[in-house]
Design an enzyme around this catalytic site. Sequence first.
Site, PDB file in Angstrom:
ATOM      1  N   GLU A   1       6.567 -11.876  13.289  1.00  0.00           N
ATOM      2  CA  GLU A   1       6.152 -12.509  14.535  1.00  0.00           C
ATOM      3  C   GLU A   1       6.483 -13.996  14.517  1.00  0.00           C
ATOM      4  O   GLU A   1       6.918 -14.567  15.505  1.00  0.00           O
ATOM      5  CB  GLU A   1       4.646 -12.304  14.747  1.00  0.00           C
ATOM      6  CG  GLU A   1       4.146 -12.815  16.089  1.00  0.00           C
ATOM      7  CD  GLU A   1       2.671 -12.547  16.290  1.00  0.00           C
ATOM      8  OE1 GLU A   1       2.148 -12.906  17.362  1.00  0.00           O
ATOM      9  OE2 GLU A   1       2.040 -11.965  15.375  1.00  0.00           O
TER      10      GLU A   1
ATOM     11  N   ARG B   1       0.795  -1.213   0.000  1.00  0.00           N
ATOM     12  CA  ARG B   1       0.000   0.000   0.000  1.00  0.00           C
ATOM     13  C   ARG B   1       0.834   1.273   0.000  1.00  0.00           C
ATOM     14  O   ARG B   1       0.296   2.364  -0.223  1.00  0.00           O
ATOM     15  CB  ARG B   1      -0.999  -0.037   1.161  1.00  0.00           C
ATOM     16  CG  ARG B   1      -2.108  -1.072   0.911  1.00  0.00           C
ATOM     17  CD  ARG B   1      -3.101  -1.149   2.038  1.00  0.00           C
ATOM     18  NE  ARG B   1      -2.560  -1.754   3.242  1.00  0.00           N
ATOM     19  CZ  ARG B   1      -2.526  -3.067   3.471  1.00  0.00           C
ATOM     20  NH1 ARG B   1      -2.994  -3.901   2.556  1.00  0.00           N
ATOM     21  NH2 ARG B   1      -2.035  -3.534   4.590  1.00  0.00           N
TER      22      ARG B   1
END
Length: 244
Positions: free
Chosen positions: A167, A130
């Site tokens: 993560e 984006r």
Amino acid sequence: MRVVNCSISWSFRSAVTAALPSFPSSRFPPLLPFSLPSSNPPSTVLCRSTSSARRVTRMALKNAKEEQDPRLERISSAIRVIPDFPKPGILFQDITTLLLDPKAFKDTIDLFVERYRDQNINVVAGVEARGFIFGPPIALAIGAKFVPMRKPNKLPGEVISEEYSLEYGKDKMEMHVGAVQPGERALVIDDLIATGGTLDAAIKLLERVGVHIVECACLIELPELKGRDRLGNKPLFVLVKVAA
């Protein structure tokens, strides 16, 4: 030392209400409040001179004007929040609704352009994906080139890459060799900063080839995830802060 009393009038109730939506709803969870002066600050400030007092007054008025910019409320109101996407417990910040609102989209680009047009920026580096939406119009408006920072195996030419931690696992950020030159000044842009991993990788990649990072810019920040801390001393500018 001569000390004089300088009175500053605070004409706004709270800059928060101007910068953020005035309602919480199931569609738009409440945004995090900024730490701003209370609506009843002390009426007297001790200044070393009248010139210092004038500077303080001008700064207070300038900050109040910036915080009250109605475009910020329009932008934050145009962002849709989707609960439990892409997995349970996540509040997804959906910018596609902002893109459907030409005025809010233009406001977003204008605010970035106003900030960066006089900073001698040569490169606007957009982080996939984006960052590719906001980066090109900003680059065109300020007279800079746009450089896409992509995920692995997306760029056809010779690339340099920077690995970063997620993560669960690792990923890479890549850039074409020769896209930037040593000494150029870059703005790194993405739509959102969460943990800061992708922005940090983009910074490191650009600095490896001698580019100076002027600033990082995002439409949205999730402060609870402390992505700003991961950027170290690199400045970060955001338009909207929301709860994670």
